[in-house]
Scaffold this active site. Structure first.
Site, PDB file in Angstrom:
ATOM      1  N   ARG A   1       0.859  -1.188   0.000  1.00  0.00           N
ATOM      2  CA  ARG A   1       0.000   0.000   0.000  1.00  0.00           C
ATOM      3  C   ARG A   1       0.897   1.239   0.000  1.00  0.00           C
ATOM      4  NH1 ARG A   1      -3.160  -3.938   2.434  1.00  0.00           N
ATOM      5  NH2 ARG A   1      -4.843  -4.410   0.975  1.00  0.00           N
TER       6      ARG A   1
ATOM      7  N   GLU B   1     -10.151 -12.512   1.199  1.00  0.00           N
ATOM      8  CA  GLU B   1     -10.956 -11.487   0.525  1.00  0.00           C
ATOM      9  C   GLU B   1     -10.984 -11.660  -0.997  1.00  0.00           C
ATOM     10  OE1 GLU B   1     -10.527  -7.941   3.784  1.00  0.00           O
ATOM     11  OE2 GLU B   1      -8.904  -8.098   2.337  1.00  0.00           O
TER      12      GLU B   1
HETATM   13  C1  ACM Z   1      -6.491  -9.284   5.922  1.00  0.00           C
HETATM   14  O1  ACM Z   1      -6.458  -8.435   6.818  1.00  0.00           O
HETATM   15  N1  ACM Z   1      -7.166  -9.068   4.803  1.00  0.00           N
HETATM   16  C2  ACM Z   1      -5.781 -10.537   6.046  1.00  0.00           C
END
Ligand code: ACM
Ligand code: ZN
Length: 544
Positions: free
Chosen positions: A166, A330
């Site tokens: 990020r 996710e």
């Molecule tokens: C996570 O915090 N998406 C592992």
């Protein structure tokens, strides 16, 4: 009276003119057993020698570290020798010391002995001695009360995570981060190297991963829903040469780097470089937003596996870690539901939905299990986020439990190793104060020191099941963290609380007592110019 006599004796031994400071064993993490003795202390002066057995290069390196640590505190350098000497600090191997990371530290007026079954154990003894010495002792001689410390860690896996996707941080800082791990008796750096917002590792077979995937041209301003974007370029990646050097640096400090290539979701940076690997074919952008995104790798496309195997082959060539993190978190199923190739894969692999899981959930399991087989054949094992339980878990996988402790508990009950990183205790990107107006912008949450300290990783498990809890880790996601100063602020001193969860047996833990010991450790942070948070000082005055 006896104490006064011993102190007088100490003064006579060193001469009365030198400045004197007193060491103490009130350190973090608290050792399992500390027995002080009513005997004369050992005095470290600039003439004290550190010795190691002839030919033992690992203990020689530990001895050099100790000499450096003493120099940071005192300004003087202790000589390192491979012969016995009177009044010395002796580093040695002793197979009778328990545990492969255990050590025994015995201090008498004659010498300091640090012994372990392995050089790694001795390293942790060196860390203890280093933290027992006052952080600032300019030119002083150091009085070390006579003691026997017998110590070994509670958990084998003691990790910190770092997201360099990020925002990107220079390799020199990652080395500093590794130094912080060593200071807190931690042994794993979980290195998050790929995500939607940036690809950070050079892969020679796929050069566009870094040419395209490591460059983000814009970023959402403030919170994710602000609708505003800056036009600042965020870019950077580590070359393979830099990473090999980093592995060496970490190894010397007994830190294993577990690299993470997060798949099959969180792949937008890779898709921007190689759009043919997505279900729709793109175009894709190195992601300017934070969150979870519907575009993920196409599991129906054989090229995806050729790509993943190519990438992972280079990853394992750089990182000797037995464990490789392959993410798995996710990953929306939306694209797979619509994609002809993915649906064809579901058919040919006979992936079926039932009451618990959809066919697309099982498509993700297929992907993880296939990558596991690939890595197992190369002698490596996988770690995945707890979403790998949302389907059929790959047979040999280790689960990293972040959505809570439930995933780790479930995995342990199924006989899988698990690592506890429950976000409500272990996400150091969360606020550490309720007074959020006075804090730099953070993702949310609230995790003060006491909350970190209170984590008991084996709650809800029988003694037999608890053996599958391999360890504990805290995560540092960097959506809102752009500078190394800010990283330090978020992890220090919460790392100290985590260290005690990882290292110290629960019956030895005591939060109030910890708050005193951590102040001493914070003096070391201060001395080294680290940007630590001071909330604990306010909290402590409330406790008193
Ligand atoms: C996570 O915090 N998406 C592992
Ligand atoms: Zn597809």
């Amino acid at each position: 009276m006896r104490k006064i006599f011993l102190s007088l004796l100490a003064l006579l031994m060193i001469g009365c003119t030198d400045k004197q400071v007193m060491a103490g064993y009130d350190i973090v993490p608290l050792p399992q057993s500390v027995k002080t003795k009513q005997e004369a202390p050992f005095i470290i002066t600039k003439n004290t020698v550190i010795t190691y057995p002839e030919g033992d290069t690992l203990l020689q390196r530990n001895a050099k570290f100790l000499s450096e640590y003493v120099q940071h505190a005192t300004g003087y350098e202790l000589a390192v020798k491979n012969s016995t000497a009177q009044k010395s600090i002796v580093l040695d191997i002793n197979p009778e010391v328990k545990g492969k990371e255990g050590y025994r530290l015995v201090i008498t007026s004659q010498n300091i002995r640090i012994e372990g079954t392995t050089a790694k154990g001795v390293f942790y003894g060196v860390q203890t001695l280093r933290k027992a010495i006052p952080a600032v002792a300019d030119g002083a001689v150091i009085t070390l009360p006579s003691v026997e410390i017998v110590d070994s860690p509670r958990f084998e896996y003691r990790g910190m995570h770092l997201d360099v996707c990020r925002h990107f941080f220079p390799i020199e800082f990652v080395k500093e981060y590794i130094d912080l791990l060593a200071l807190h008796n931690m042994n794993i750096l979980h290195f998050h190297l790929s995500d939607d917002q940036g690809w950070r590792i050079e892969i020679k077979k796929y050069p566009k991963l870094t040419e395209v995937g490591s460059v983000r041209h814009r970023t959402v301003v403030g919170r994710i829903d602000s609708g505003k974007y800056d036009s600042i370029t965020v870019q950077g990646y580590y070359t393979q040469e830099q990473l090999r050097d980093l592995v060496q640096y970490a190894t010397e400090r007994y830190v294993n780097i577990v690299p993470e290539i997060d798949l099959p979701g969180h792949m937008l940076a890779a898709l921007a470089a190689y759009p043919e690997l997505g279900c729709t074919g793109g175009p894709y952008e190195v992601c300017p937003d934070w969150g979870v995104f519907t575009d993920v790798l196409c599991i129906g496309n054989e090229k995806t596996f050729e790509f993943l195997e190519g990438v992972l082959s280079e990853v394992i060539d750089i990182f000797p870690s037995k464990y490789i993190h392959i993410g798995g978190d996710e990953t929306p199923r939306d694209r797979w539901k619509e994609c002809l190739k993915c649906q064809a894969r579901i058919k040919t692999e006979r992936l079926k939905k039932d009451q618990r899981f959809t066919a697309e959930d099982r498509l993700q399991s297929y992907c993880m299990a296939r990558i596991e087989r690939f890595l197992n054949k190369k002698g490596r094992c996988i770690i995945g986020w707890d979403e790998i339980l949302d389907g059929d878990i790959a047979p040999n996988a280790t689960v990293m439990s972040w959505r809570g402790s439930e995933g780790g508990i479930k995995a342990a009950q199924m006989g899988h190793k698990s690592i506890m990183v429950p976000h409500m205790y272990c996400y150091f990107d969360y606020y550490q104060s309720k007074d959020t107006d006075k804090e730099p912008l953070a993702i949310g949450g609230y995790i003060p020191m006491e909350k970190v300290y209170s984590l008991e990783p084996t709650t809800g498990l029988t003694q037999e099941q608890a053996k599958f809890i391999w360890g504990v880790q805290a995560n540092l996601w960097t959506e809102y963290i752009t500078t190394t100063d800010h990283i330090e602020y978020m992890v220090l001193p919460r790392m100290a609380a985590l260290a005690e969860v990882q290292w110290t047996q629960p019956d030895r833990k005591d939060y109030k007592n910890f708050t005193c010991r951590v102040l001493k450790l914070m003096k070391l942070y201060e001395r080294d110019g680290l940007n630590y948070a001071e909330h604990i000082c306010e909290e402590k005055s409330e406790l008193q």
